[in-house]
Design a protein around this motif. Structure first.
Motif, PDB file in Angstrom:
ATOM      1  N   CYS A  60      -2.506 -32.507  50.495  1.00 58.48           N
ATOM      2  CA  CYS A  60      -1.634 -32.713  49.332  1.00 58.48           C
ATOM      3  C   CYS A  60      -2.143 -33.854  48.458  1.00 58.48           C
ATOM      4  O   CYS A  60      -2.136 -33.758  47.219  1.00 58.48           O
ATOM      5  CB  CYS A  60      -0.206 -32.992  49.790  1.00 58.48           C
ATOM      6  N   ALA A  61      -2.581 -34.939  49.083  1.00 56.28           N
ATOM      7  CA  ALA A  61      -3.085 -36.098  48.340  1.00 56.28           C
ATOM      8  C   ALA A  61      -4.345 -35.725  47.565  1.00 56.28           C
ATOM      9  O   ALA A  61      -4.509 -36.117  46.394  1.00 56.28           O
ATOM     10  CB  ALA A  61      -3.369 -37.256  49.292  1.00 56.28           C
ATOM     11  N   MET A  62      -5.237 -34.963  48.187  1.00 60.99           N
ATOM     12  CA  MET A  62      -6.472 -34.564  47.516  1.00 60.99           C
ATOM     13  C   MET A  62      -6.194 -33.620  46.353  1.00 60.99           C
ATOM     14  O   MET A  62      -6.836 -33.711  45.292  1.00 60.99           O
ATOM     15  CB  MET A  62      -7.432 -33.932  48.527  1.00 60.99           C
ATOM     16  N   VAL A  63      -5.232 -32.718  46.532  1.00 59.15           N
ATOM     17  CA  VAL A  63      -4.882 -31.790  45.451  1.00 59.15           C
ATOM     18  C   VAL A  63      -4.307 -32.556  44.260  1.00 59.15           C
ATOM     19  O   VAL A  63      -4.687 -32.326  43.105  1.00 59.15           O
ATOM     20  CB  VAL A  63      -3.875 -30.728  45.948  1.00 59.15           C
ATOM     21  N   ALA A  64      -3.378 -33.492  44.546  1.00 60.58           N
ATOM     22  CA  ALA A  64      -2.751 -34.273  43.470  1.00 60.58           C
ATOM     23  C   ALA A  64      -3.795 -35.094  42.710  1.00 60.58           C
ATOM     24  O   ALA A  64      -3.807 -35.126  41.472  1.00 60.58           O
ATOM     25  CB  ALA A  64      -1.680 -35.190  44.055  1.00 60.58           C
ATOM     26  N   SER A  65      -4.687 -35.752  43.442  1.00 63.63           N
ATOM     27  CA  SER A  65      -5.723 -36.563  42.794  1.00 63.63           C
ATOM     28  C   SER A  65      -6.756 -35.694  42.089  1.00 63.63           C
ATOM     29  O   SER A  65      -7.339 -36.099  41.081  1.00 63.63           O
ATOM     30  CB  SER A  65      -6.404 -37.464  43.823  1.00 63.63           C
ATOM     31  N   GLY A  66      -6.987 -34.503  42.640  1.00 64.53           N
ATOM     32  CA  GLY A  66      -7.894 -33.557  41.985  1.00 64.53           C
ATOM     33  C   GLY A  66      -7.348 -33.124  40.632  1.00 64.53           C
ATOM     34  O   GLY A  66      -8.099 -33.002  39.652  1.00 64.53           O
ATOM     35  N   ILE A  67      -6.039 -32.900  40.566  1.00 64.90           N
ATOM     36  CA  ILE A  67      -5.404 -32.546  39.288  1.00 64.90           C
ATOM     37  C   ILE A  67      -5.505 -33.729  38.326  1.00 64.90           C
ATOM     38  O   ILE A  67      -5.790 -33.556  37.131  1.00 64.90           O
ATOM     39  CB  ILE A  67      -3.928 -32.153  39.519  1.00 64.90           C
ATOM     40  N   TRP A  68      -5.284 -34.945  38.853  1.00 72.95           N
ATOM     41  CA  TRP A  68      -5.355 -36.156  38.029  1.00 72.95           C
ATOM     42  C   TRP A  68      -6.766 -36.332  37.445  1.00 72.95           C
ATOM     43  O   TRP A  68      -6.930 -36.597  36.257  1.00 72.95           O
ATOM     44  CB  TRP A  68      -4.975 -37.360  38.886  1.00 72.95           C
ATOM     45  N   GLY A  69      -7.775 -36.181  38.294  1.00 71.29           N
ATOM     46  CA  GLY A  69      -9.157 -36.272  37.821  1.00 71.29           C
ATOM     47  C   GLY A  69      -9.538 -35.087  36.951  1.00 71.29           C
ATOM     48  O   GLY A  69     -10.272 -35.236  35.969  1.00 71.29           O
ATOM     49  N   GLY A  70      -9.024 -33.902  37.306  1.00 76.84           N
ATOM     50  CA  GLY A  70      -9.319 -32.701  36.537  1.00 76.84           C
ATOM     51  C   GLY A  70      -8.816 -32.780  35.111  1.00 76.84           C
ATOM     52  O   GLY A  70      -9.418 -32.205  34.196  1.00 76.84           O
ATOM     53  N   ALA A  71      -7.705 -33.513  34.905  1.00 70.58           N
ATOM     54  CA  ALA A  71      -7.162 -33.684  33.553  1.00 70.58           C
ATOM     55  C   ALA A  71      -8.181 -34.395  32.659  1.00 70.58           C
ATOM     56  O   ALA A  71      -8.342 -34.059  31.482  1.00 70.58           O
ATOM     57  CB  ALA A  71      -5.855 -34.486  33.610  1.00 70.58           C
TER      58      ALA A  71
END
Length: 374
Positions: free
Chosen positions: A118-129
């Motif tokens: 979950c943490a990696m997905v959330a940060s991936g979305i943050w970086g992906g933005a």
């Protein structure tokens, strides 16, 4: 001998070694100028790193998030991007880990992996933005990622204030449930039988009972190996590196540049988020606190990536070096009264000279031309 010197100056590891030596030299001069014995200071530093098993384990714990944020920045560098937002992505990973670790209940081990994913997905979305804004509108990633660092900091403080998550009479959240922790032998060492058995071995007691020894460092090593493999042994890694080296040539070869920019920043964010999650699951107090300023894990990661020459494997060693001098540096103040900020000066000097490392090949070429003229 002259030719050997010229060839050595062109090598990356020589530039890094010279930068470290210059940093130590500057630290030595400052210590002497302020009235402290440099030999005593560096003896204290060395003892603070290697003096006890506990100290060496603490270095591993301290190095784990720095290795991963360094890996995050190095991955982005390899793909032609400058991820200065690893700090914010680290915070988002920590927030998510704390939320999922406290509000959801799963069996041990499963809970840990749910938190990490979950943490990696959330940060991936943050970086992906950041990658999306770069790919779609051409907005430079440095601008968006550094601003998102502050958004993440204030998001952290807002999340903590929410009812049901803020621990009463504190400026922190509730602790993540023990089922989500990655602490080694946590249940065993907290039981009476386990504690009594561990106490019979002084070395084991020093490590298990006086540190937060966890599996984070091993996970960081695995992440480094996977990242290295993806970058160097897969088609996707080739595409990402090709975009980083020459976007126009990559696009001419049929590579979707925009898609790869987005994916690169998303993966970079996921790695930084992993660092934040491991910090929550692996070390006390297993919670997030109100932040007045950035903790600096992401910014240290930039220095680690620079020292490693953006090599994923190199991030292990540069991260360990940074973790060692940061942890060992605390002994300077307690042992000889020297300010621990000396360590920050040494680190800053090392980064400064690494940033100037392109001068070494220039010097080598000039020496070579001078020798040829003679």
């Amino acid at each position: 001998m002259r030719d050997m010197t010229i060839n050595l100056l062109k090598k990356t590891w020589v530039a890094v070694a010279l930068s470290i030596l210059m940093g130590i030299l500057v630290g030595t001069v400052i210590l002497a100028a302020t009235g402290y014995n440099p030999i005593e200071a560096f003896n204290s530093l060395t003892n603070g790193i290697f003096g006890r098993p506990k100290y060496m384990v603490q270095v591993l714990i301290k190095s784990t998030p720095i290795i991963l944020t360094g890996l995050s920045v190095a991955f982005a560098f390899k793909t032609g991007l400058f991820n200065i937002g690893a700090e914010g992505q680290f915070i988002v990973g920590a927030i998510t880990a704390a939320l999922v670790g406290y509000h959801f209940q799963f069996p041990p081990v499963i809970h840990f992996f749910v938190v990490i994913i979950c943490a990696m997905v959330a940060s991936g979305i943050w970086g992906g933005a950041v990658g999306f804004l770069k790919a779609k509108f051409g907005i430079h990633e440095v601008i968006t990622s550094i601003m998102l660092n502050w958004v993440a900091l204030y998001l952290n403080n807002y999340i903590i204030s929410l009812p049901g998550f803020k621990k009463p009479k504190t400026e922190a959240s509730y602790e993540a449930l023990a089922s989500s922790w990655s602490v080694v032998a946590n249940t065993y060492k907290t039981s009476k039988e386990g504690k009594d058995a561990i106490m019979q071995n002084p070395t084991l007691a020093d490590i298990l009972l006086k540190t937060d020894l966890n599996y984070g460092f091993l996970i960081a090593i695995i992440a480094v190996i996977i990242t290295w493999y993806v970058l160097n042994k897969t088609t996707k890694g080739f595409e990402l590196r090709a975009v980083g080296q020459n976007k126009d040539a990559a696009e001419f070869a049929g590579i979707n540049v925009r898609q790869n920019v987005f994916q690169a920043m998303a993966i970079s964010g996921m790695i930084a988020g992993l660092a934040g999650a491991l910090q929550i699951t692996g070390t006390n107090p297993h919670r997030i606190t109100v932040l007045a300023a950035h903790e600096g894990y992401g910014f240290d990661g930039i220095a680690v990536a620079l020292m490693a020459g953006s090599n994923p494997i190199g991030c292990i060693f540069s991260g360990l070096f940074f973790g060692a001098i940061k942890y060992g540096g605390t002994s300077l103040q307690s042992d000889i009264g020297a300010p621990s900020e000396i360590i920050s000066i040494i680190i800053g000097t090392i980064v400064f000279f690494i940033a100037m490392s392109t001068l070494f090949p220039i010097i080598a070429n000039k020496l070579k031309k001078k020798g040829a003229a003679k």
